[in-house]
Write a protein that holds these residues in place. Structure first.
Motif, short mmCIF file in Angstrom:
data_model
loop_
_atom_site.label_atom_id
_atom_site.label_comp_id
_atom_site.label_asym_id
_atom_site.label_seq_id
_atom_site.Cartn_x
_atom_site.Cartn_y
_atom_site.Cartn_z
N TYR A 129 2.60 14.88 -12.69
CA TYR A 129 2.29 15.16 -11.29
C TYR A 129 1.15 16.17 -11.21
O TYR A 129 1.19 17.21 -11.89
CB TYR A 129 3.51 15.75 -10.58
CG TYR A 129 4.68 14.81 -10.41
CD1 TYR A 129 4.96 14.23 -9.19
CD2 TYR A 129 5.53 14.53 -11.49
CE1 TYR A 129 6.05 13.38 -9.03
CE2 TYR A 129 6.62 13.68 -11.34
CZ TYR A 129 6.87 13.11 -10.11
OH TYR A 129 7.95 12.26 -9.96
N ASN A 144 -0.42 13.62 -6.57
CA ASN A 144 -0.38 12.25 -7.09
C ASN A 144 0.50 12.20 -8.33
O ASN A 144 0.68 13.22 -9.02
CB ASN A 144 -1.78 11.71 -7.38
CG ASN A 144 -2.43 12.36 -8.58
OD1 ASN A 144 -2.10 13.47 -8.95
ND2 ASN A 144 -3.38 11.68 -9.19
N LYS A 232 -11.57 7.22 -4.33
CA LYS A 232 -10.22 7.62 -4.73
C LYS A 232 -9.79 6.78 -5.93
O LYS A 232 -10.48 5.85 -6.35
CB LYS A 232 -9.24 7.40 -3.57
CG LYS A 232 -9.60 8.15 -2.28
CD LYS A 232 -9.35 9.64 -2.42
CE LYS A 232 -9.57 10.36 -1.10
NZ LYS A 232 -9.32 11.82 -1.20
N ASN A 233 -8.62 7.10 -6.45
CA ASN A 233 -8.01 6.33 -7.54
C ASN A 233 -8.92 6.20 -8.75
O ASN A 233 -9.08 5.13 -9.33
CB ASN A 233 -7.62 4.93 -7.03
CG ASN A 233 -6.65 4.98 -5.88
OD1 ASN A 233 -5.72 5.79 -5.87
ND2 ASN A 233 -6.86 4.12 -4.90
#
Length: 310
Positions: A129, A144, A232-233
């Motif tokens: 995390y 995330n 993002k990602n």
């Protein structure tokens, strides 16, 4: 996510002194320093008031990240605030199946765009995390979760820039200008100070080690993400030690800010088919002006900034 870095002050110059220990007629120990050693020691202590003694005596000060920062401006430097934040995150985010925490740290996350951000990292046997935690209002802002089963590669090593990057040169220029400014303010214009010469303007390396966790199976990042600052990602995470790591005295205090703790713990938890290797971690920052401003001002960290803190 917010982003970040810290001001690097001028390199410190430290002189050595000879210390003799003798005994008087009553057997009491006397300290006899070399001539001038007392005054020089006093000046050295003043010049490196924010630098731990063990660092000052064992390393080249110019190579230490975040040399002249005020550690008390970090909200994460408050007593037990990091421990409370870790406890809050565990209570709020970790479900019953993952209650067995393998480790927790406060680290620096380095984004695709070379901006540094203060992040809590919780590691369980199933996932990692990364948490943006507000150390002012003491609450979770965002996080995330990456399952460890997805991670296919871990790289540990020195953080470096590509050979064509302007970032080290810009950092050296900023360091030189900052040094000249501080010397002008202190009126230290003498040949013996670090203000003389062009050494202050030389390109600056990061002088930091880190860990990168990847789950893209070696594939290149699509251009739609690589050149998009709002993407993002991103299929990897890059961590380095938190700035407070270099300013804590005991090993127990330093441990929660040390990226090496994450590295040594996560190795045994990764899937057996994952690739674990040592080597340079390339930060693909070619221009670096935005990251330079962001990182030198520590904008990704919760700090006291006059009447405005964020």
């Amino acid at each position: 996510m917010d982003e970040t870095y810290f001001d690097e002050g001028p390199a410190g110059n430290f002189e050595t002194a000879t210390l003799e220990i003798t005994k008087d007629s009553d057997g009491n120990e006397l300290n006899n320093s070399a001539p001038g050693a007392i005054n020089n020691g006093k000046n050295d202590r003043e010049n490196r008031s924010n630098i731990p003694t063990q660092i000052a005596t064992s390393m080249d000060i110019s190579n230490i990240p975040f040399k002249h920062i005020d550690i008390h401006s970090f909200f994460s430097d408050r007593n037990e605030v990091v421990e409370r934040a870790m406890h809050d995150c565990q209570e709020s985010l970790i479900n019953e199946e993952e209650k067995d925490i393998a480790g927790s740290w406060l680290l620096t996350e380095i984004s695709l765009w070379d901006t540094e951000k203060e992040r809590l990292v919780l590691l369980t046997k199933k996932a990692i995390y990364t948490i943006k935690y507000d150390f002012i209002s003491l609450k979770i802002l965002e996080y995330n979760r990456i399952p460890l089963s997805q991670i296919d590669t871990m790289v540990s090593g020195e953080l470096i820039y590509p050979s064509a990057s302007l970032a080290p040169r810009l950092s050296g220029l900023a360091e030189g200008v900052s040094s000249l400014f501080h010397c002008a303010v202190r009126q230290e214009w003498s040949p013996l100070t670090s203000c003389s010469g062009l050494a202050q303007f030389e390109p600056r390396k990061r002088s930091m080690s880190g860990v990168r966790l990847m789950w893209n199976k070696g594939g290149p990042l699509p251009l739609s993400k690589k050149w998009n600052p709002f993407a993002k990602n991103i299929p990897w995470l890059t961590y380095a030690s938190h700035p407070l790591f270099w300013y804590k005295g005991s090993e127990a205090e330093k441990a929660k800010f040390d990226v090496e703790g994450l590295h040594s713990t996560i190795v045994s938890l990764l899937p057996v088919e994952s690739t674990v290797r040592t080597g340079p971690i390339i930060i693909e920052n070619y221009c670096g002006l935005g990251a330079l401003v962001h990182n030198r001002n520590g904008l990704g960290f919760f700090k006291i900034r006059g009447k405005i803190s964020f």
